[in-house]
Design a protein around this motif. Structure first.
Motif, mmCIF file in Angstrom:
data_model
loop_
_atom_site.group_PDB
_atom_site.id
_atom_site.type_symbol
_atom_site.label_atom_id
_atom_site.label_comp_id
_atom_site.label_asym_id
_atom_site.label_seq_id
_atom_site.Cartn_x
_atom_site.Cartn_y
_atom_site.Cartn_z
ATOM 1 N N LYS A 158 0.838 -1.202 0.000
ATOM 2 C CA LYS A 158 0.000 0.000 0.000
ATOM 3 C C LYS A 158 0.870 1.249 0.000
ATOM 4 O O LYS A 158 1.959 1.259 0.566
ATOM 5 C CB LYS A 158 -0.876 0.016 1.254
ATOM 6 C CG LYS A 158 -1.914 -1.090 1.271
ATOM 7 C CD LYS A 158 -2.833 -0.914 2.480
ATOM 8 C CE LYS A 158 -3.866 -2.035 2.586
ATOM 9 N NZ LYS A 158 -3.414 -3.371 2.203
ATOM 10 N N ASP A 178 -3.179 -0.214 -2.676
ATOM 11 C CA ASP A 178 -4.037 0.964 -2.470
ATOM 12 C C ASP A 178 -3.194 2.220 -2.319
ATOM 13 O O ASP A 178 -2.204 2.231 -1.596
ATOM 14 C CB ASP A 178 -4.878 0.805 -1.200
ATOM 15 C CG ASP A 178 -5.823 -0.376 -1.300
ATOM 16 O OD1 ASP A 178 -5.870 -0.983 -2.405
ATOM 17 O OD2 ASP A 178 -6.488 -0.700 -0.297
ATOM 18 N N GLY A 179 -3.579 3.267 -3.006
ATOM 19 C CA GLY A 179 -2.905 4.551 -2.851
ATOM 20 C C GLY A 179 -1.532 4.614 -3.479
ATOM 21 O O GLY A 179 -0.791 5.565 -3.253
ATOM 22 N N ARG A 207 1.415 5.180 -6.243
ATOM 23 C CA ARG A 207 1.589 6.205 -7.265
ATOM 24 C C ARG A 207 2.861 5.976 -8.054
ATOM 25 O O ARG A 207 3.875 5.584 -7.508
ATOM 26 C CB ARG A 207 1.736 7.592 -6.622
ATOM 27 C CG ARG A 207 0.518 8.090 -5.934
ATOM 28 C CD ARG A 207 0.681 9.570 -5.695
ATOM 29 N NE ARG A 207 0.610 10.287 -6.966
ATOM 30 C CZ ARG A 207 -0.077 11.402 -7.115
ATOM 31 N NH1 ARG A 207 -0.725 11.936 -6.115
ATOM 32 N NH2 ARG A 207 -0.102 12.008 -8.290
ATOM 33 N N ASN A 236 -5.488 -2.156 -9.519
ATOM 34 C CA ASN A 236 -6.031 -1.452 -8.363
ATOM 35 C C ASN A 236 -6.492 -0.062 -8.798
ATOM 36 O O ASN A 236 -5.681 0.771 -9.193
ATOM 37 C CB ASN A 236 -4.965 -1.337 -7.258
ATOM 38 C CG ASN A 236 -5.548 -0.781 -5.974
ATOM 39 O OD1 ASN A 236 -6.251 0.218 -5.996
ATOM 40 N ND2 ASN A 236 -5.263 -1.445 -4.866
ATOM 41 N N SER A 255 -7.381 2.484 -7.223
ATOM 42 C CA SER A 255 -6.966 3.665 -6.469
ATOM 43 C C SER A 255 -5.520 4.051 -6.768
ATOM 44 O O SER A 255 -5.033 5.066 -6.295
ATOM 45 C CB SER A 255 -7.146 3.429 -4.965
ATOM 46 O OG SER A 255 -6.126 2.570 -4.485
#
Ligand SMILES: Nc1ncnc2c1ncn2[C@@H]1O[C@H](COP(=O)(O)OP(=O)(O)OP(=O)(O)O)[C@@H](O)[C@H]1O
Ligand SMILES: [Mg+2]
Lengths: 252, 478
Positions: free
Chosen positions: B349, B380-381, B383, B409, B411
């Motif tokens: 994450k 998740d999250g 970048r 994913n 997100s």
């Protein structure tokens, strides 16, 4: 110091300069005016040796050398400087590094010692203040994201640092607000030392209010069609170039 | 574009000399006996030999990959010698005074003095010559901090538990064709272990030199940064100028445990071959790192050499909040071909990755960026930001960009920017009008283009990289 005789210049096989004559002595300021497309920038490019600008006949002597025989960098090292009408960006290369390398290349070619980083930094800071740019312009990439007026001031900063024998300013006043215009003019005037010569290409009298020329020439259709003193610029300002065609008809 | 630029970029290769040292070199060819031979030369334990043999058996079943944007004659793996070591190294010199002066001179010529008092104070060096490590400097000083920095062959003897635990844990021995080959025949390379919470007191660096003709270099590097530790590691490479192609197939594994940070920098300057494409190193390299929780791995590479470059330093961002970075400059000229890039595998994450790739192509060369950004189901999250810039010099070279994005994913955020530009006549004219010659002008423009990557390099290497591109030092701006 600069003697241009019967110069013909072609760009992509199109003749742009058609028998241009011009004599410039030490310390003189010559203004060149003339309609768009007359060949003013072409003259600056030809003198500085830009690829694609070919002298088909005539000759040019600069500082006692045959200018047309020299490479671009050799001309610069010999003391010829061109302030660009449209300065180009070089991303990632700091202004400071660019100018230091340039100044040292010119100094070394003249047999002078290169400046150390510290020596140059001092000079650069002075020059930067002189043209009223914040010091962080030394760190920014060459012309990278500069506004039009900032680019022009940056050109004058380079002029101040490079100390040429002859500086050609191609519309260094266009796009400037009145304060910037004064800064540019003052920068140029500070470099008038009785020896350095200037060719100032401009469309407007207002620059010449600040940089007083010794001579004014009108370049039209590839030739100098009229020369005179500062009053000639005022005539142009008042009545434009319409008289040119009549004049030519009259002599024809 | 003017011929001057072409000339400017066709720089001489000045690491191209050959050292006159007598070597023990295995005859060309590869079979299980050769592997047993290498293992015996290195006094390896049985488990290591077994590991090699299994790698060899899987390699025999594999096919050389052909998906890269590269064209070269097939490599004859039986025509290469897999082990070569200077004779003088046989008795394992105990100190520098016992090392063959010709070997020391070689490194001196390359700008890497191995006498500690002459060296850059902050850098420890492992010097690898063909298949053996010649010397590792500053070992005592590092030992005081608990840092292990030694040839991997020595680590296998002295720290078998550490090696056994981590070797192949990041790049499994059957990972790909070249990694499998390396696992079977690797000779030397460096081993680094940074204990928990230790900030390595100096830069570590390995300098690889191929000298023998017809010898491949197969080094293997393993760096383990234990929890909360920190290390910066540099790698440099050169080879003599020869008409024959030579093979270099390395594996580098990085392990960054929780909260650890590894910075790995490479300046690769293997012999690139001549302007007609004769000779040069074939560089097939597998580099990968695993990041545990809050860990960070940063790859910086400056690739200027090799006839063929096939290389994708990657990060597996397994732990939550871990960070991967890849900064690359790849310069190709003459007939060089590069297919290089990275893989960022986001598993944890809030993992973050940054890719900055600068490709410069000149002459008749071909330069491809190939990158994969993968967002796993639990990322998740996460970048990624990718920037891929190509700079063309002249009209006969090529640049390609192959970005692959796989996201499972919703997100996760992936950003990709790409530009292609040319060294323009206007830029060149401006520089020359200010008194710079064409060569200087081009290198300055190229240097500017690479700025974002160069600033990631440790000082010492930034200098070397700058020189490589014939660039003068940055003006110091106060
Ligand atoms: N590369 C080129 N190819 C074709 N024509 C060109 C080229 N460069 C310049 N010219 C032409 O040469 C002529 C003179 O151009 P130049 O830029 O010298 O004019 P100028 O007097 O500086 O004009 P301005 O006042 O608008 O700056 C123009 O007609 C222009 O279109
Ligand atoms: Mg113009």
């Amino acid at each position: 110091m600069l003697s241009i005789k019967n110069l013909h210049v072609s760009v992509e096989d199109k003749e742009i300069l058609k028998g241009l004559n011009l004599e410039i002595s030490e310390g003189e300021v010559h203004a060149i005016m003339g309609p768009n497309g007359a060949g003013k920038s072409t003259l600056g490019y030809l003198l500085s040796g830009r690829e694609g600008y070919e002298a088909t006949s005539g000759n040019v002597v600069f500082a006692e050398r045959d200018l047309l025989d020299l490479e671009v960098d050799e001309r610069a090292q010999a003391g010829l400087f061109l302030a660009f009408q449209y300065p180009v960006e070089i991303p990632g290369v700091s202004n400071m590094e660019f100018m230091k390398e340039s100044v040292n290349a010119v100094r070394e070619a003249r047999g002078e010692e290169a400046y150390t980083a510290a020596e140059f930094l001092k000079l650069a800071k002075e020059a930067c203040k002189h043209v009223n740019l914040p010091l962080d312009f030394l760190k920014r990439g060459v012309n990278e994201g500069f506004s039009g007026g900032e680019k022009k001031r940056n050109e004058i900063m380079q002029l101040i640092l490079l100390q040429p024998k002859l500086a050609i300013l191609d519309e260094s006043d266009s796009g400037l607000d009145i304060d910037a215009l004064k800064v540019v003019a003052e920068g140029v005037n500070s470099q008038r030392d009785g020896k350095r010569s200037f060719i100032v290409v401009t469309h407007y009298q207002r620059l010449l209010d600040f940089i007083e020329p010794d001579f004014v020439h009108i370049l039209a259709d590839g030739k100098i069609v009229k020369s005179g003193g500062p009053e000639l610029a005022k005539e142009v300002e008042a009545s434009g170039y319409a008289w040119l065609e009549k004049g030519e008809e009259a002599t024809a | 574009m003017s011929e001057q630029i072409e000339q400017a970029i066709l720089r001489k290769y000045d690491a191209g000399f050959v050292s006159e040292v007598e070597s023990d070199t295995f005859p060309a060819g590869l079979d299980e006996d050769v592997i047993r031979g290498i293992s015996a030369m290195k006094n390896e334990p049985e488990w290591m030999l077994e590991w090699r043999l299994q790698a060899f058996r899987s390699w025999q079943k594999m096919k050389e990959p052909d998906w890269a944007h590269l064209g070269y004659d097939p490599v004859d793996y039986q025509a290469i010698s897999y082990y070569s070591a200077p004779k003088s190294m046989k008795d394992k010199p105990k100190s520098l005074d016992e090392v063959d002066p010709e070997l020391l001179r070689t490194y001196e010529k390359l700008g890497i003095p191995l006498h500690e008092q002459e060296m850059l104070a902050g850098v420890a060096v492992d010097a690898v010559f063909d298949s053996v490590s010649v010397v590792t400097t500053f070992r005592e000083k590092l030992e005081e901090a608990g840092v292990i920095f030694c040839p991997i062959s020595e680590a296998i003897e002295k720290y078998p538990d550490l090696v056994k635990k981590y070797i192949g844990s990041v790049v499994p021995r059957g990972d790909n064709f070249f990694a499998a080959l390396n696992s079977a025949v690797f000779t030397d390379g460096s081993f680094v272990y940074i204990p928990k919470g230790v900030r390595c007191p100096m830069e570590l660096s390995t300098y690889f030199r191929i000298n023998e003709l017809n010898t491949g270099q197969f080094e293997r590097t393993l760096i383990v940064a234990d929890e909360g530790s920190h290390v910066s590691y540099l790698e440099g490479c050169t080879a003599p100028q020869r008409d024959e192609n030579q093979l270099h197939a390395a594996v580098v594994e990085l392990v960054a445990l929780d909260d650890a940070e590894i910075k790995y920098s490479t300046v690769q300057n293997w012999y690139p071959g001549d302007e007609n494409g004769k000779g040069g190193i074939y560089n097939f390299v597998t580099k990968r790192g695993v990041c545990e929780r809050n860990a960070k791995i940063s790859w910086t590479q400056v690739e200027t050499g090799s006839a063929i470059t096939w290389k994708y330093p990657s990060c597996v961002l397994r732990g939550d909040n871990s960070v991967g970075e890849f900064y690359s400059v790849a310069l190709t000229r003459g007939r060089q071909q590069a297919d290089t890039g990275t893989k960022m595998i986001h598993l944890g994450k809030n993992t973050k990755s940054t890719i900055i790739s600068k490709g410069i192509s000149a002459g008749n060369s071909s330069n491809a960026y190939r990158g994969l950004v993968k967002m796993g189901p639990n990322s998740d999250g996460a970048r990624n930001f990718t920037e891929c810039d190509s700079l063309l010099i002249g009209d006969t070279c090529a640049a390609h960009t192959f970005p692959y994005i796989e996201s499972s994913n919703p997100s996760a955020i992936v950003e990709h920017e790409a530009t292609t530009s040319k060294v323009s006549d206007d830029q060149l004219f401006l520089c020359q009008q200010r008194g710079l010659d064409a060569e200087k002008a081009v290198s300055m423009i190229v240097n500017g283009f690479c700025k974002e990557v160069f600033k990631e390099l440790p000082m010492e290497f930034a200098v070397e990289a700058g020189k490589l591109l014939e660039i003068s030092l940055e003006g110091s701006v106060g």
